[in-house]
Design a protein around this motif. Sequence first.
Motif, PDB file in Angstrom:
ATOM      1  N   LYS A   1       0.830  -1.202   0.000  1.00  0.00           N
ATOM      2  CA  LYS A   1       0.000   0.000   0.000  1.00  0.00           C
ATOM      3  C   LYS A   1       0.863   1.251   0.000  1.00  0.00           C
ATOM      4  CE  LYS A   1      -4.046   2.044   0.538  1.00  0.00           C
ATOM      5  NZ  LYS A   1      -5.140   1.925  -0.433  1.00  0.00           N
TER       6      LYS A   1
ATOM      7  N   ALA B   1       2.641   1.744  -3.296  1.00  0.00           N
ATOM      8  CA  ALA B   1       1.711   2.202  -4.324  1.00  0.00           C
ATOM      9  C   ALA B   1       1.489   3.707  -4.238  1.00  0.00           C
ATOM     10  CB  ALA B   1       0.378   1.473  -4.200  1.00  0.00           C
ATOM     11  N   PHE B   2       1.586   4.258  -3.014  1.00  0.00           N
ATOM     12  CA  PHE B   2       1.380   5.683  -2.830  1.00  0.00           C
ATOM     13  C   PHE B   2       2.680   6.472  -2.955  1.00  0.00           C
ATOM     14  CE2 PHE B   2      -2.659   4.474  -0.708  1.00  0.00           C
ATOM     15  CZ  PHE B   2      -3.495   5.279  -1.465  1.00  0.00           C
TER      16      PHE B   2
ATOM     17  N   ASN C   1      -8.368   7.246  -3.329  1.00  0.00           N
ATOM     18  CA  ASN C   1      -7.067   6.649  -3.586  1.00  0.00           C
ATOM     19  C   ASN C   1      -6.421   7.188  -4.859  1.00  0.00           C
ATOM     20  OD1 ASN C   1      -7.421   5.096  -1.303  1.00  0.00           O
ATOM     21  ND2 ASN C   1      -8.222   3.337  -2.412  1.00  0.00           N
ATOM     22  N   GLU C   2      -7.209   7.320  -5.908  1.00  0.00           N
ATOM     23  CA  GLU C   2      -6.652   7.782  -7.178  1.00  0.00           C
ATOM     24  C   GLU C   2      -6.116   9.203  -7.068  1.00  0.00           C
ATOM     25  OE1 GLU C   2     -10.551   9.119  -9.630  1.00  0.00           O
ATOM     26  OE2 GLU C   2     -10.487   7.019  -9.068  1.00  0.00           O
TER      27      GLU C   2
ATOM     28  N   LYS D   1      -2.828   9.198  -4.996  1.00  0.00           N
ATOM     29  CA  LYS D   1      -1.696   8.752  -5.819  1.00  0.00           C
ATOM     30  C   LYS D   1      -1.185   9.878  -6.706  1.00  0.00           C
ATOM     31  CE  LYS D   1      -3.014   3.867  -5.912  1.00  0.00           C
ATOM     32  NZ  LYS D   1      -3.525   2.738  -6.724  1.00  0.00           N
ATOM     33  N   LYS D   2      -2.107  10.665  -7.240  1.00  0.00           N
ATOM     34  CA  LYS D   2      -1.710  11.804  -8.085  1.00  0.00           C
ATOM     35  C   LYS D   2      -0.939  12.832  -7.249  1.00  0.00           C
ATOM     36  CE  LYS D   2      -5.462  11.504 -11.466  1.00  0.00           C
ATOM     37  NZ  LYS D   2      -6.688  12.149 -12.010  1.00  0.00           N
TER      38      LYS D   2
ATOM     39  N   SER E   1       0.768  12.150  -4.619  1.00  0.00           N
ATOM     40  CA  SER E   1       2.036  11.524  -4.285  1.00  0.00           C
ATOM     41  C   SER E   1       3.086  11.798  -5.344  1.00  0.00           C
ATOM     42  CB  SER E   1       1.848  10.010  -4.124  1.00  0.00           C
ATOM     43  OG  SER E   1       3.083   9.339  -4.015  1.00  0.00           O
ATOM     44  N   SER E   2       2.682  11.806  -6.589  1.00  0.00           N
ATOM     45  CA  SER E   2       3.627  12.004  -7.688  1.00  0.00           C
ATOM     46  C   SER E   2       4.119  13.441  -7.804  1.00  0.00           C
ATOM     47  CB  SER E   2       2.985  11.576  -9.016  1.00  0.00           C
ATOM     48  OG  SER E   2       1.881  12.422  -9.321  1.00  0.00           O
TER      49      SER E   2
END
Length: 222
Positions: free
Chosen positions: A135, A138-139, A212-213, A216-217, A219-220
Amino acid sequence: MKKNSDKKQYIVIGLGRFGRSVAMQLEANGCMVLAIDDNEKNVNFISEYVTHAICMDVTDEESLKEIGMSNFDGVIVSMGSNLNSAIFAIMSAKEAGVKNVIAKAYDEMAGKVLTKVGADEIIYPEREMGYHLAKNLAFGNFLDAVELTADYSIAEIPVPVKWVGKNLLQLNLRQKYRVNVIAVKRNSELDISPAADRIFIKDDVIVILGKNEVLKKLSSTI
């Protein structure tokens, strides 16, 4: 150990890495802990961190009776590699009237067996650690993440450089990303529901809730 009304009391049976960690954390959180293992080296190591530690064979019925299991709020059985001993310890705890018996298991089959003999809750440390690691990976740059549902999580994010010197009102994160900042960590202090005009500084850690999506964005971009 006699029942102490001021503190919760637990028995931890099996002092491998998982058992040691549980015993030490319970004690650190203000509980009284009786740690048990049949390996004297393990007992000697944990003795300075818990209320009491003893070396004994948990399949010895008389020895188990002497410790007074019925006086304890719960028993944690951390003997995943020794199923027979774990079964005996669980059955003894339930027969003594312990209401909360938690057992460690390596796989589903062992978990089913331990449940059938009386365990109230089964913990799969390796599986849960693997899931938690995956997890977090992934993040990406998030420090930690906890999944609430299949779509939403709470994550810890180091404050991005471009956010330093700005506040929540200026960043407009809820409108822009549809996320909520529910806390800010600064040094050892935690600010729950931070004010909209609170200025972020370098090394702040933000606790954020969102899809979550979207997380993640974010995070980048860190």
